[in-house]
Design a protein around this motif. Structure first.
Motif, mmCIF file in Angstrom:
data_model
loop_
_atom_site.group_PDB
_atom_site.id
_atom_site.type_symbol
_atom_site.label_atom_id
_atom_site.label_comp_id
_atom_site.label_asym_id
_atom_site.label_seq_id
_atom_site.Cartn_x
_atom_site.Cartn_y
_atom_site.Cartn_z
ATOM 1 N N ILE A 36 0.843 -1.203 0.000
ATOM 2 C CA ILE A 36 0.000 0.000 0.000
ATOM 3 C C ILE A 36 0.875 1.248 0.000
ATOM 4 C CG2 ILE A 36 -1.700 1.328 1.308
ATOM 5 C CD1 ILE A 36 -2.809 -1.315 2.353
ATOM 6 N N GLY A 37 1.930 1.241 0.812
ATOM 7 C CA GLY A 37 2.835 2.375 0.829
ATOM 8 C C GLY A 37 3.537 2.575 -0.503
ATOM 9 N N LEU A 38 3.955 1.487 -1.143
ATOM 10 C CA LEU A 38 4.591 1.581 -2.460
ATOM 11 C C LEU A 38 3.638 2.157 -3.493
ATOM 12 C CD1 LEU A 38 6.584 -1.782 -2.634
ATOM 13 C CD2 LEU A 38 7.542 0.526 -2.483
ATOM 14 N N ALA A 39 2.354 1.779 -3.429
ATOM 15 C CA ALA A 39 1.368 2.304 -4.365
ATOM 16 C C ALA A 39 1.225 3.822 -4.206
ATOM 17 C CB ALA A 39 0.022 1.617 -4.156
ATOM 18 N N CYS A 40 1.187 4.281 -2.955
ATOM 19 C CA CYS A 40 1.106 5.726 -2.709
ATOM 20 C C CYS A 40 2.367 6.427 -3.187
ATOM 21 C CB CYS A 40 0.883 5.996 -1.225
ATOM 22 S SG CYS A 40 -0.683 5.360 -0.569
ATOM 23 N N GLY A 41 3.533 5.827 -2.927
ATOM 24 C CA GLY A 41 4.781 6.409 -3.395
ATOM 25 C C GLY A 41 4.877 6.430 -4.910
ATOM 26 N N LEU A 42 4.321 5.416 -5.556
ATOM 27 C CA LEU A 42 4.335 5.369 -7.021
ATOM 28 C C LEU A 42 3.533 6.515 -7.615
ATOM 29 C CD1 LEU A 42 5.067 3.847 -9.626
ATOM 30 C CD2 LEU A 42 2.972 2.499 -9.330
ATOM 31 N N VAL A 43 2.370 6.795 -7.047
ATOM 32 C CA VAL A 43 1.546 7.913 -7.535
ATOM 33 C C VAL A 43 2.305 9.232 -7.381
ATOM 34 C CG1 VAL A 43 -0.574 9.215 -7.166
ATOM 35 C CG2 VAL A 43 -0.620 6.719 -7.083
ATOM 36 N N ASN A 44 2.886 9.442 -6.197
ATOM 37 C CA ASN A 44 3.648 10.670 -5.965
ATOM 38 C C ASN A 44 4.827 10.775 -6.931
ATOM 39 O OD1 ASN A 44 2.077 11.642 -3.816
ATOM 40 N ND2 ASN A 44 3.237 10.466 -2.314
ATOM 41 N N GLY A 45 5.565 9.678 -7.074
ATOM 42 C CA GLY A 45 6.747 9.690 -7.911
ATOM 43 C C GLY A 45 6.445 9.928 -9.376
ATOM 44 N N LEU A 46 5.389 9.307 -9.879
ATOM 45 C CA LEU A 46 5.026 9.499 -11.283
ATOM 46 C C LEU A 46 4.618 10.945 -11.559
ATOM 47 C CD1 LEU A 46 3.014 6.227 -12.052
ATOM 48 C CD2 LEU A 46 5.299 6.837 -12.859
ATOM 49 N N LEU A 47 3.841 11.528 -10.655
ATOM 50 C CA LEU A 47 3.380 12.903 -10.858
ATOM 51 C C LEU A 47 4.538 13.894 -10.776
ATOM 52 C CD1 LEU A 47 0.037 12.886 -8.805
ATOM 53 C CD2 LEU A 47 0.303 12.966 -11.289
ATOM 54 N N VAL A 48 5.483 13.635 -9.882
ATOM 55 C CA VAL A 48 6.605 14.564 -9.719
ATOM 56 C C VAL A 48 7.645 14.374 -10.817
ATOM 57 C CG1 VAL A 48 8.532 15.212 -8.224
ATOM 58 C CG2 VAL A 48 6.284 14.784 -7.231
ATOM 59 N N SER A 49 8.037 13.132 -11.081
ATOM 60 C CA SER A 49 9.156 12.884 -11.995
ATOM 61 C C SER A 49 8.757 12.917 -13.462
ATOM 62 C CB SER A 49 9.806 11.537 -11.666
ATOM 63 O OG SER A 49 8.876 10.477 -11.815
ATOM 64 N N PHE A 50 7.602 12.389 -13.811
ATOM 65 C CA PHE A 50 7.209 12.304 -15.213
ATOM 66 C C PHE A 50 6.265 13.433 -15.630
ATOM 67 C CE2 PHE A 50 8.819 8.098 -14.429
ATOM 68 C CZ PHE A 50 9.403 7.734 -15.635
ATOM 69 N N CYS A 51 5.366 13.816 -14.751
ATOM 70 C CA CYS A 51 4.425 14.895 -15.093
ATOM 71 C C CYS A 51 4.948 16.275 -14.737
ATOM 72 C CB CYS A 51 3.078 14.652 -14.407
ATOM 73 S SG CYS A 51 2.279 13.102 -14.879
ATOM 74 N N LYS A 52 6.094 16.331 -14.043
ATOM 75 C CA LYS A 52 6.757 17.586 -13.707
ATOM 76 C C LYS A 52 5.895 18.507 -12.847
ATOM 77 C CE LYS A 52 10.346 16.496 -16.191
ATOM 78 N NZ LYS A 52 11.639 16.144 -15.551
ATOM 79 N N VAL A 53 5.040 17.934 -12.022
ATOM 80 C CA VAL A 53 4.238 18.731 -11.103
ATOM 81 C C VAL A 53 5.082 18.968 -9.846
ATOM 82 C CG1 VAL A 53 2.063 18.894 -9.831
ATOM 83 C CG2 VAL A 53 2.171 17.627 -11.992
ATOM 84 N N PRO A 54 5.111 20.198 -9.303
ATOM 85 C CA PRO A 54 5.908 20.462 -8.097
ATOM 86 C C PRO A 54 5.579 19.494 -6.968
ATOM 87 C CG PRO A 54 5.117 22.513 -9.033
ATOM 88 C CD PRO A 54 4.466 21.415 -9.813
ATOM 89 N N ALA A 55 6.623 19.019 -6.297
ATOM 90 C CA ALA A 55 6.449 18.005 -5.251
ATOM 91 C C ALA A 55 5.567 18.501 -4.117
ATOM 92 C CB ALA A 55 7.815 17.588 -4.707
ATOM 93 N N LEU A 56 5.695 19.773 -3.769
ATOM 94 C CA LEU A 56 4.884 20.316 -2.681
ATOM 95 C C LEU A 56 3.403 20.214 -3.007
ATOM 96 C CD1 LEU A 56 4.895 21.823 0.056
ATOM 97 C CD2 LEU A 56 4.906 23.959 -1.257
ATOM 98 N N VAL A 57 3.037 20.529 -4.251
ATOM 99 C CA VAL A 57 1.629 20.489 -4.676
ATOM 100 C C VAL A 57 1.137 19.046 -4.734
ATOM 101 C CG1 VAL A 57 0.024 21.051 -6.542
ATOM 102 C CG2 VAL A 57 1.883 22.633 -5.976
ATOM 103 N N VAL A 58 1.951 18.164 -5.310
ATOM 104 C CA VAL A 58 1.545 16.767 -5.478
ATOM 105 C C VAL A 58 1.300 16.102 -4.132
ATOM 106 C CG1 VAL A 58 2.339 14.484 -6.201
ATOM 107 C CG2 VAL A 58 2.644 16.439 -7.701
ATOM 108 N N THR A 59 2.283 16.188 -3.248
ATOM 109 C CA THR A 59 2.174 15.456 -1.984
ATOM 110 C C THR A 59 1.162 16.092 -1.034
ATOM 111 O OG1 THR A 59 4.090 16.676 -1.109
ATOM 112 C CG2 THR A 59 4.509 14.563 -2.173
ATOM 113 N N LEU A 60 0.956 17.401 -1.160
ATOM 114 C CA LEU A 60 -0.105 18.026 -0.366
ATOM 115 C C LEU A 60 -1.471 17.536 -0.841
ATOM 116 C CD1 LEU A 60 -0.720 20.068 1.893
ATOM 117 C CD2 LEU A 60 -0.843 21.842 0.135
#
Length: 384
Positions: A121-145
């Motif tokens: 479950i934790g990996l799934a949440c980390g995968l969503v965060n990582g994909l949005l930050v690294s591939f979609c170039k969305v700022p990490a602060l916005v994504v994880t908030l």
């Protein structure tokens, strides 16, 4: 056209990048030793005021309380080193604690299955965060908030106002949070093992040093052939996986779980990481320092309870430590950058050899040179 090129200096070869790396490591070691010194002074002073503070149970409680926070800080430090942040770890802990608790209370579940479910479950949440930050170039602060609130909403949806009690859990799960080996509780042992593994990987493997190269100078890391997307995604996967493990340990430690478990812990984790010497601007810090920062903040909380001080002061002291750590980090960064530039000028190293450009983080030259040397391994000679 034929030109002469110079191979990048290898770490520890005596060249400037190696010298810069040793200088940065010396600064980091000094930061960790200063945290350890502050911790010792705090403990000794409190023991003098209350001789029951260092009793066997008192020490055990401090390490138990610090274990989960330190585990989260280890994962968070990998993200922060890459110039990013993960504000969703607290909500991941709450979601995993309740979900795995509900799964475990359905029967005599094997504790290994419960742990694996939490990590997945934790990996799934980390995968969503990582994909949005690294591939979609969305700022990490916005994504994880955003994912923080999404995961919290999902947690409340699953819970439906229910509560999981220790009586509903199998003994194998509860023993994970309360039993010990050779007198040492399982939780600190798990945290120390994870910390040592992560610290060894980041220090001893070229792929681990690439995280520092990215945080020091993303552009230099890209030119050195490092895959920024893959490394940032990996950092978020590690943070999410450790948050999932922390959620299971939370369940095992406390037994009783509600939907808002670990609410607000994301700020505690970030505070522990920064106080532990991991630069919020990336590229500098160790998981050992982050764990020490978590232990220091936990000890401060225990000290205030022993001295019967209002709990409000714990947040105030944490805030002061956070501001102090950021200020000290900035001053050290300026001094180290100046020293690296001076060494570069004295030895005649060109900027394209991996030395730190003006304005880069303190580890930019050494980290980028290390990554480039690891990637290329090109011998001196002629290149057409």
């Amino acid at each position: 056209m034929t030109v002469l090129t110079q191979s990048p200096a290898r770490p520890g070869s005596g060249g400037p990048p190696g010298g810069g790396r040793r200088l940065v490591e010396l600064v980091l070691r000094a930061r960790e030793l200063s945290i350890l010194g502050a911790l010792v002074v705090l403990v000794v002073g409190t023991e003098l005021a209350n001789h029951r503070f260092l009793s066997g149970q008192g020490v055990k409680d401090i390490f138990l309380n610090a274990s989960i926070l330190a585990l989260l800080a280890v994962g968070q430090s990998m993200v922060v080193v890459t110039r990013n942040i993960d504000l969703s770890v607290g909500s991941v802990v709450g979601l995993v604690a309740f979900t795995t608790g509900k799964f475990a209370s359905g029967g005599d579940r094997n504790v290994v299955l419960v742990v694996l479910l939490g990590i997945v479950i934790g990996l799934a949440c980390g995968l969503v965060n990582g994909l949005l930050v690294s591939f979609c170039k969305v700022p990490a602060l916005v994504v994880t908030l955003g994912t923080l609130y999404v995961i919290q909403g999902l947690d409340y949806k699953i819970a439906h106002g229910e509560q999981i009690g220790a009586a509903d859990l199998p003994s194998s799960v509860l023993s994970l949070g309360n039993d010990s080996v050779l007198g040492v509780p399982y939780l600190p042992v798990i945290t120390v093992v994870v910390m040592l593994m992560m610290g060894y990987y980041l220090r001893s493997y070229s792929s681990g040093r690439e995280f520092y190269a990215i945080g020091s100078s993303p552009e230099a890391a890209r030119l050195a052939g490092i895959s920024l997307r893959r490394r940032v995604l990996t950092a978020y996967l590690v943070s999410g996986g450790l948050a999932g493990l922390a959620g299971v340990l939370w369940l095992a430690r406390f037994g009783t779980v509600v939907a808002d478990a670990a609410h607000g812990w994301e700020l505690k984790v970030v505070s522990a990481v920064v106080v532990g010497g991991v630069a919020i601007t990336g590229g500098v810090g160790t998981v050992y320092g982050a764990a020490l920062g978590a232990l220091l903040l936990t000890t401060i909380g225990s000290v205030l309870v022993v001295l019967k001080v209002n709990s409000f002061w714990q947040d105030a002291i944490t805030g002061v430590l956070l501001l102090l750590a950021i200020s000290v980090d900035r001053l050290l960064a300026l001094r180290v950058t100046k020293a690296l530039k001076q060494r570069s000028l004295e030895s005649g190293v060109h900027r394209d050899d991996g030395s730190a450009p003006p304005g880069a983080g303190p580890a930019a030259g050494s980290a980028a040179a290390t990554a480039k040397a690891t990637k290329d391994e090109a011998p001196k000679g002629k290149v057409s």
